[in-house]
Design a protein around this motif. Sequence first.
Motif, PDB file in Angstrom:
ATOM      1  N   PHE A  10       0.827  -1.214   0.000  1.00  0.00           N
ATOM      2  CA  PHE A  10       0.000   0.000   0.000  1.00  0.00           C
ATOM      3  C   PHE A  10       0.861   1.265   0.000  1.00  0.00           C
ATOM      4  N   GLU A  62      -5.545   2.347  11.471  1.00  0.00           N
ATOM      5  CA  GLU A  62      -5.745   2.241  10.021  1.00  0.00           C
ATOM      6  C   GLU A  62      -4.665   1.342   9.400  1.00  0.00           C
ATOM      7  N   ARG A  74      -4.773  -2.639   7.552  1.00  0.00           N
ATOM      8  CA  ARG A  74      -4.148  -3.076   6.297  1.00  0.00           C
ATOM      9  C   ARG A  74      -3.463  -4.432   6.501  1.00  0.00           C
ATOM     10  N   SER A  77      -0.550  -7.129  -3.174  1.00  0.00           N
ATOM     11  CA  SER A  77      -1.967  -6.783  -3.334  1.00  0.00           C
ATOM     12  C   SER A  77      -2.690  -8.016  -3.879  1.00  0.00           C
TER      13      SER A  77
END
Length: 362
Positions: free
Chosen positions: A38, A268, A272, A341
């Motif tokens: 990310f 946050e 992830r 990803s």
Amino acid sequence: MSAANRPHTREALAALPAYTPGRTVPGAIKLASNEMPFPPLASVAAAITAAALEMNRYPDNGAQALVGALADRLAVDPAQIVVGCGSVSLCEQLVQATCTETSEVIFGWRSFEAYPIIAAVVGARAVPVPVTAEESLDLDAMAAAITPATRLIFVCNPNNPTGTALTAAELETFLAKVPSEVLVVVDEAYREFIDDETIPDGVEFARGRTNVVVLRTLSKAYGLAGLRVGYSVSDPEVAVALRKVAIPFAVSSVAQAAALASLAAADELLDRCRIVVAERHRVRDELIAGGYTVPTTQANFVWLPLRDNAAGFAAHCEDHAIIVRPFNDAANGGVRITIGSAAENTRFLAAAAAWTGPRTLS
Ligand SMILES: Cc1ncc(COP(=O)(O)O)c(C=O)c1O
């Protein structure tokens, strides 16, 4: 200048293996360095920009704000925390602070490939202890390898590159066998990817134990690999020793600001990690369904113990524009694949499905 009158360097360096980083190949997907897939959060990028405007000034050498934030988060005394230029720098400081040429440093093998190099730099004897048939650190054998010369033991949990992790009970039994003069380094670079609750929090083990040091990093879960921030949690006296051998100003002001902003956004960022863990399960399950041997993993990568087929598998992946990390060795080699990803992982799985070589050990 002839070879005869070149400056002297230490003879031991000739035998030193070079650290091999994961390769970056333009146009290919990089699943070779256990990085997060990310981009930085906007709040972290803003903190970096603001800090950059003051880069004519030296950083705070003691990283007081960052140490304070970490101490609050972990409920430890700030005197127990040392920050470094990545946790690899703290690995090096630990060896420098404890070892001379007559010392021994124990670690599992395979484990983080920097350990033997760092030990060799000070001339200490590296004592690699083979992992078990399940690719886990063999704590009984590591305890049996302790001699009067042992100064440091690296316990990587979860272990890089095999991904396997030790339970609280296993670690407890091991620590009971280690003399209190020997420092045990619990390297938790991948801690945030653990989803098995029997795996302990190293900081809890360090509480009240003067010979346990925990290493953590903001390079992996917190996505700051490029900025280089790691930290140790230890007994305050060990922390004093680590600060003595530190390079002054090693953690830049930009890195300190980014680390503080990342801790402020921890919820946050840790969300992830849960995405990565879900992908890890998908990748491992699909590999196993395809006939691969894949040890249980608690990190942001999977390990295929392909031994001396590792280089061939990595070359095959590169033909599919995917860069993985091979450790080609008939005894303990394999391929480490970072979880990327969802789209990157799907591309990797397609490459793995097309591999016609061996997929298991037998
Ligand atoms: C087990 C382990 N420890 C420490 C490190 C060092 O990480 P950093 O120096 O980026 O904090 C790594 C990096 O790959 C690792 O795998």
